[in-house]
Enzyme design. Sequence first.
Site, short mmCIF file in Angstrom:
data_model
loop_
_atom_site.label_atom_id
_atom_site.label_comp_id
_atom_site.label_asym_id
_atom_site.label_seq_id
_atom_site.Cartn_x
_atom_site.Cartn_y
_atom_site.Cartn_z
N LYS A 135 0.72 -1.47 -0.02
CA LYS A 135 0.11 0.06 0.05
C LYS A 135 1.32 1.21 0.00
O LYS A 135 0.85 2.36 -0.76
CB LYS A 135 -1.06 0.30 1.04
CG LYS A 135 -1.84 -1.37 1.28
CD LYS A 135 -2.82 -0.94 2.49
CE LYS A 135 -2.44 -0.53 3.57
NZ LYS A 135 -1.46 -2.15 4.45
N ARG A 174 -1.08 -9.33 13.43
CA ARG A 174 -1.70 -7.57 12.66
C ARG A 174 -2.42 -8.65 11.33
O ARG A 174 -3.26 -8.19 10.57
CB ARG A 174 -0.23 -7.39 12.10
CG ARG A 174 0.49 -6.29 13.00
CD ARG A 174 1.41 -5.90 12.14
NE ARG A 174 1.46 -4.81 11.35
CZ ARG A 174 2.60 -4.66 10.31
NH1 ARG A 174 3.32 -4.95 10.30
NH2 ARG A 174 2.51 -3.79 9.01
N ARG A 191 11.41 -2.53 11.55
CA ARG A 191 9.93 -1.91 12.11
C ARG A 191 9.34 -3.33 14.05
O ARG A 191 9.59 -4.20 13.05
CB ARG A 191 8.58 -1.52 11.51
CG ARG A 191 9.07 -0.31 11.23
CD ARG A 191 7.60 -0.06 10.46
NE ARG A 191 6.84 -0.57 10.29
CZ ARG A 191 5.67 -0.31 9.69
NH1 ARG A 191 4.91 0.26 8.51
NH2 ARG A 191 4.30 -0.54 9.44
N ARG A 204 11.37 -6.00 4.71
CA ARG A 204 11.01 -4.66 4.71
C ARG A 204 12.01 -3.99 6.02
O ARG A 204 12.42 -4.43 7.28
CB ARG A 204 9.53 -4.46 4.98
CG ARG A 204 9.57 -2.96 4.53
CD ARG A 204 8.24 -2.55 4.61
NE ARG A 204 7.04 -2.44 6.34
CZ ARG A 204 5.49 -2.03 6.24
NH1 ARG A 204 5.34 -1.66 5.30
NH2 ARG A 204 5.36 -3.01 7.21
N ARG A 224 -9.44 1.20 8.89
CA ARG A 224 -8.94 -0.11 9.38
C ARG A 224 -10.07 -1.35 9.79
O ARG A 224 -9.84 -2.23 10.20
CB ARG A 224 -7.43 -0.20 10.07
CG ARG A 224 -6.83 -0.36 9.72
CD ARG A 224 -5.47 -0.81 10.64
NE ARG A 224 -4.20 -1.33 10.25
CZ ARG A 224 -2.97 -0.02 9.54
NH1 ARG A 224 -3.20 0.91 8.35
NH2 ARG A 224 -2.48 -1.49 9.24
P1 AMP Z 1 1.01 1.00 8.72
O1 AMP Z 1 2.01 1.46 8.91
O2 AMP Z 1 -0.24 1.16 7.62
O3 AMP Z 1 0.73 -1.32 8.22
O4 AMP Z 1 0.37 1.06 9.61
C1 AMP Z 1 1.40 0.59 11.54
C2 AMP Z 1 0.46 0.87 12.79
O5 AMP Z 1 -0.44 1.27 12.93
C3 AMP Z 1 -0.88 -0.72 12.39
O6 AMP Z 1 0.05 -2.03 13.07
C4 AMP Z 1 -1.32 0.23 13.86
O7 AMP Z 1 -1.12 -0.25 14.93
C5 AMP Z 1 -1.16 1.50 14.00
N1 AMP Z 1 -2.61 2.29 12.90
C6 AMP Z 1 -2.44 2.74 11.65
N2 AMP Z 1 -3.27 2.96 11.16
C7 AMP Z 1 -4.22 2.67 11.77
C8 AMP Z 1 -5.78 2.58 11.94
N3 AMP Z 1 -6.24 3.30 10.57
N4 AMP Z 1 -6.83 2.28 12.96
C9 AMP Z 1 -5.79 1.93 14.54
N5 AMP Z 1 -4.56 1.39 13.87
C10 AMP Z 1 -3.12 2.46 13.05
#
Ligand code: AMP
Length: 215
Positions: free
Chosen positions: A13, A172, A161, A128, A89
Amino acid sequence: MRIIIMGPPGVGKGTEAELLVKHYQIPHISTGNIFRELFTHEDSEIGKIAKSYIDRGELVPDDITNQIVCQRLSESDVQKGFLFDGYPRNIEQAKALDRFLEEKNWKLDAVINLTAKTDLIIRRLSGRRVCEHCGAVYHVENKKPKIDGICNQCGGKLIQREDDLEKTVKRRLRIYTEQTKPVVGYYEQSGSIIHVDGGRSINDTHHDIMKVLGE
Ligand code: AMP
């Protein structure tokens, strides 16, 4: 252009989002990046709370996430459009976004759902690496930096990360299936979703997205 890009963690994404925002010249709103920015560069209370959820691979509570999105949508640069990456989400967030858009009398132009097989996703996530300074994303196999371990853009150190560790990745993915996948159904009902195979190369996937967006 107002776009949402969805899909399981590791489907690409963020990478596809970068290409789209460049093409359309719109802001890239990644809730994950906003949270990481808050806890890495600012001594923010919200950042600290968010980090505790992110490190466990869990979703940050909706009230915090929706508040951050609402604030971001009040900034002037989103007038020309935006791309959401990693939001909404779950169904609650999708409904909150509907309310925010309705208040502004805005409509979404496209919801892109990237798909890929689970084993590919796990391989992608475990390889990653991200720049600890600017957040640029690399991969040990298919997006290597010019100098090993160093960011091309800012010279920062590349790290893995915390939430890309295997145990957390599995959590996740489970949370994605339970909470985020239903959002695909939510947008399917409104007929605005486009499914694109994210299991191929970055450019092939980008090409397909541009084809369906028609520009
Ligand atoms: P991402 O970089 O989009 O993979 O997000 C990393 C982490 O941030 C996720 O695993 C969640 O813990 C948190 N996170 C990101 N976006 C959201 C969201 N829309 N709602 C809740 N947690 C989020």
